[in-house]
Design a protein around this motif. Structure first.
Motif, PDB file in Angstrom:
ATOM      1  N   THR A 467       0.831  -1.207   0.000  1.00 57.58           N
ATOM      2  CA  THR A 467       0.000   0.000   0.000  1.00 57.58           C
ATOM      3  C   THR A 467       0.862   1.252   0.000  1.00 57.58           C
ATOM      4  N   GLN A 510      -3.956   0.662   6.331  1.00 61.85           N
ATOM      5  CA  GLN A 510      -3.436  -0.519   5.666  1.00 61.85           C
ATOM      6  C   GLN A 510      -1.905  -0.534   5.676  1.00 61.85           C
ATOM      7  N   GLU A 513      -0.844  -1.625   9.074  1.00 65.45           N
ATOM      8  CA  GLU A 513      -1.059  -3.056   9.259  1.00 65.45           C
ATOM      9  C   GLU A 513       0.026  -3.864   8.560  1.00 65.45           C
ATOM     10  N   GLU A 514       0.355  -3.474   7.329  1.00 64.34           N
ATOM     11  CA  GLU A 514       1.353  -4.221   6.565  1.00 64.34           C
ATOM     12  C   GLU A 514       2.742  -4.110   7.182  1.00 64.34           C
TER      13      GLU A 514
END
Length: 526
Positions: A467, A510, A513-514
């Protein structure tokens, strides 16, 4: 194994540099593998290299390109028994050239990836380069690869393999540098806290340190780019929060990681910059100043301090430029300043700047693979490094009283102009061929003070976020624009909380999170 990413900051700045300066000067280094030693004084080919091979190599170029067939290139060809096609590409054009080269399929035998980014990972996923970890472990054949730290190998591992030989660099990072001659003129001491830094910067604005009778100097050279503040990396990271160190994260104290722009101490950082702006201690037009303008403000005597350099302002050419304006120009590198909570420490580096890969096509020829690796191994050891840096005695350098100096020919076309990598930045290898006693002393001091206190490593070094690769440019610019408004007083400092939520809604959640998943996996040894 977690997906890995290494962001590149060029301007680098940093950039600059020997993390940046070594790259800029092209000074290479390394020692000969055992059983194939060659004299760095004459550049003779290794006796173990039985067959001459053609090697094509693409590398990033800082400064002027060496002549296509200079004497340094010929000496290098003799040393490694190769026909050498060296492809230097200007730094400003390198990423575009890299993309075009990968898309064309006509890939050099070895090329530099300045950072582990989406371009790098896409190339690996497309099987354009071969795994190299088995060679890294063969320290009998490649003894200098043993200098690559195990922690760095973990950073470079992707899907269980290592695809690049790192250009080893020093761990010490950016330090704040300041006009010592102005401190002395105003009777000021080197600051040790951020409150003291404010006091000193305010005096530089108000007390006419350049002696021209005008209130036209600023305390801190600063600008704004699409990725955030320019010129304040060391100030921001020393505060452990805020803008100025793009794509730098920090542990949040709760078992996770968070972008520096939204770190727990970020508001303190923005309040500090907003105060400087309100009182005219930074330029009112900082938001439109870019890298070169920020550097010129500092070098040409408009600003007293700069927070973007370990090496940037220690080059001989920059000293010469500064002293053409003010012969008394003198710098001091500041140890990390103490925060209000007692914390103290700059950002440190992971110990490399880019990696050299070997193409899948070249990988079909085991002899070529080994020759390339011999070259890279040689350039990170002492003997080969000496050859790459100084070339041939009497041709590229001369020695007087035990001190080597480059000849004009050595400066123009010595082996260093055609080098690929460097030895780890330590000892004499942090110096450039044109360094003076003064610039060497500044480098020594900077390396020392950068590691004082508790320096921290960017936890996302080597990690990859899909992302972030897709949306990072837009996210960074969105945040930078809003931070500029906060500093200029057009939005309150507390609005950073709302900005954080908006960032997350635009894709930042995102990204977090990644990165966090990859970071935790790496900590767990997965």
């Amino acid at each position: 194994m977690s997906i890995l990413y290494k962001k590149l900051k060029i301007g680098l700045s940093m950039i600059l540099s020997l993390s940046v300066l070594s790259a800029c000067s092209g000074n290479g280094g390394g020692s000969e593998p055992s059983g194939s030693a060659a004299s760095p004084a004459n550049g003779k080919a290794s006796p173990a290299a039985e067959k001459k091979l053609k090697i094509r190599a693409m590398n990033i170029l800082y400064g002027t390109a060496p002549p296509e067939n200079g004497s340094g290139k010929k000496a290098l060809e003799e040393r490694y028994n190769i026909e050498y096609e060296y492809i230097p590409v200007a730094a400003a054009e390198y990423n575009n050239k890299l993309g075009v080269t990968l898309a064309s399929g006509d890939i050099p035998d070895t090329l530099l990836f300045p950072g582990l980014d989406n371009i790098y990972f896409n190339a690996i996923d497309n099987n354009q380069f071969i795994p190299l970890e088995k060679y890294l472990e063969d320290t009998k054949e490649y003894p200098n690869f043993a200098k690559i730290p195990e922690d760095l190998k973990k950073v470079l591992t992707y899907n269980g393999h290592i695809y690049g030989i790192p250009r080893l660099r020093g761990v010490p990072g950016h330090t704040i540098v300041m006009r010592k001659d102005w401190l002395d003129k105003l009777g000021l001491s080197v600051p040790t806290t951020y409150d003291e830094l404010y006091t000193v910067l305010k005096a530089f604005r108000e007390k006419d340190p350049d002696g021209n009778g005008k209130t036209d100097t600023y305390g801190l050279a600063m600008g704004m780019g699409d990725n955030g503040l320019i010129g304040v990396n060391a100030v921001t990271t020393g505060m452990h929060g805020g803008s100025g160190a793009p794509n730098t994260w920090i542990e949040d104290g709760k078992g996770g990681i968070i972008p520096l722009e939204f770190a727990p101490k970020a508001k303190e950082s923005y309040s500090f910059y907003a105060k400087l702006y309100k009182e005219g201690i930074i330029a009112k037009d900082f938001a439109i100043k870019k890298d070169q303008q920020v550097e010129d403000d500092f070098i040409l005597g408009k600003a007293a301090a700069n927070g973007s350099s370990t090496y940037t302002f220690y080059s001989t050419s920059r000293y010469e430029k500064a002293r053409a304006v003010d012969p008394k120009f003198e710098l001091v590198a500041l140890p990390p300043l103490k925060n209000a909570d007692g914390t103290q420490g700059y950002l440190k580096f992971p110990g490399y700047f880019g990696v050299f890969t070997i193409s899948t096509e070249a990988g079909k020829d085991e002899a070529k693979v080994k020759r390339i690796l011999k070259m890279l191994d040689d350039m990170i050891g002492d003997e080969g490094a000496t050859f790459m840096r100084w070339g041939i005695e009497g041709t590229h350098h001369k020695t007087e009283n035990g001190v080597k100096t480059l000849t004009d020919l050595g400066k123009a076309e010595g082996p260093s102009g055609y080098g690929l990598t460097n030895p780890p930045a330590a000892g004499e290898w942090i110096y450039g061929g044109t360094d003076t006693e003064e610039t060497r002393k500044m480098r020594d001091t900077s390396f020392k003070v950068a590691m004082e206190g508790s320096p921290f490593l960017n936890p996302i070094e080597g990690l990859y976020s899909k992302t972030m690769a897709e949306k990072g440019a837009d996210l960074n610019k969105f945040v930078a624009d809003r931070i500029a408004k906060i500093i200029m007083g057009e939005a309150p400092v507390d609005s950073i909380d709302k900005l954080f939520e908006e960032w997350k809604a635009r894709g930042g959640s995102q990204v977090m999170e990644e990165y966090t998943t990859a970071w935790k996996a790496r900590k767990a040894g997965k």
